[in-house]
Design an enzyme around this catalytic site. Sequence first.
Site, PDB file in Angstrom:
ATOM      1  N   ASP A   1       0.870  -1.185   0.045  1.00 51.97           N
ATOM      2  CA  ASP A   1      -0.096   0.048  -0.008  1.00 51.97           C
ATOM      3  C   ASP A   1       0.851   1.325  -0.006  1.00 51.97           C
ATOM      4  OD1 ASP A   1       0.746   0.005   2.532  1.00 51.97           O
ATOM      5  OD2 ASP A   1      -1.129   0.564   3.433  1.00 51.97           O
TER       6      ASP A   1
ATOM      7  N   TYR B   1       3.047   4.807   0.705  1.00 51.86           N
ATOM      8  CA  TYR B   1       3.703   5.427   1.963  1.00 51.86           C
ATOM      9  C   TYR B   1       2.617   6.210   2.324  1.00 51.86           C
ATOM     10  CZ  TYR B   1       8.039   4.072  -0.532  1.00 51.86           C
ATOM     11  OH  TYR B   1       9.062   3.400  -0.939  1.00 51.86           O
TER      12      TYR B   1
ATOM     13  N   PHE C   1       6.795   1.954  -4.371  1.00 51.19           N
ATOM     14  CA  PHE C   1       7.752   2.109  -3.889  1.00 51.19           C
ATOM     15  C   PHE C   1       8.782   3.646  -4.189  1.00 51.19           C
ATOM     16  CE2 PHE C   1       7.582  -2.467  -4.352  1.00 51.19           C
ATOM     17  CZ  PHE C   1       8.133  -2.959  -3.180  1.00 51.19           C
TER      18      PHE C   1
ATOM     19  N   HIS D   1      11.704  -8.983   1.029  1.00 48.85           N
ATOM     20  CA  HIS D   1      11.240  -7.582   0.646  1.00 48.85           C
ATOM     21  C   HIS D   1      12.617  -6.794   0.959  1.00 48.85           C
ATOM     22  CE1 HIS D   1       9.114  -3.745   1.236  1.00 48.85           C
ATOM     23  NE2 HIS D   1       8.155  -4.185   0.500  1.00 48.85           N
TER      24      HIS D   1
END
Length: 253
Positions: free
Chosen positions: A84, A86, A97, A206
């Site tokens: 989701d 920032y 990202f 991640h």
Amino acid sequence: MDPFENSSQKEKGEAGVEFPLTSLSPGWRRLLAEDFGHEYFESLTRFVGVEFDSETVFPARDQIFRALKVTDFDDVKVFILGQDPYHGPGQAHGLAFSVQPGVAIPRSLQNIFKELSADIGCPAPTSGSLLPWAGQGVLLLNSVLTVRAGQPNSHKDRGWERFTDAIITRMSARSKPLVFLLWGAYAQKKKSLIDQSRHFLIESVHPSPLSARRGFFGSRPFSRINEFLIRQGQTPVDWCLPAGRTRDLPGIG
């Protein structure tokens, strides 16, 4: 018709608000028309409209679908899936990202840039904006497209996942091969939606500071993507972003 026209924004007469679907690229508008008219999507847009009226929500309303504006369906070569947006002020701008120019680079993105440098030698960027990637056919899409300020995952299970799963499924059904890049356990849950006999799938932990040292560093995703694209007769991605001094990028963590 734009589904957001049914939100409480319209009921309040705020006609000056720019609704996001009006700027969606033609390929995505055509492909997702069925979803836009579905009851679940109408419920989702009502929820998002109320959230914008009562809370601080990121990204801005006119940037929610930015990934589907700057990278059209037929142009996608690489699909990078996030979770989701920032949730800090000024960060999110509709690309997974990525952060807006001038905003401090988040730790996960710092680690992505570290691996980018180790993999193919790109110098440290001056900005955390990944818009140059999106312009080359890299779809940077979160599974959930909105979030309350300071509250990660606050808009999960409201319908966004169904919408973005439909996008993954349609991308998987496309005959032209592409790369799916799945970082972390959340993204890897989507593997069942992808036809791996047709497309190239890259997985790793991640890039978060909590996990990057457990297999993200050294995974070489960028060179592997370009090797696949070249084998398919496609133009590789120029991953290097506008660069600054090496010290602009903090240490791995």
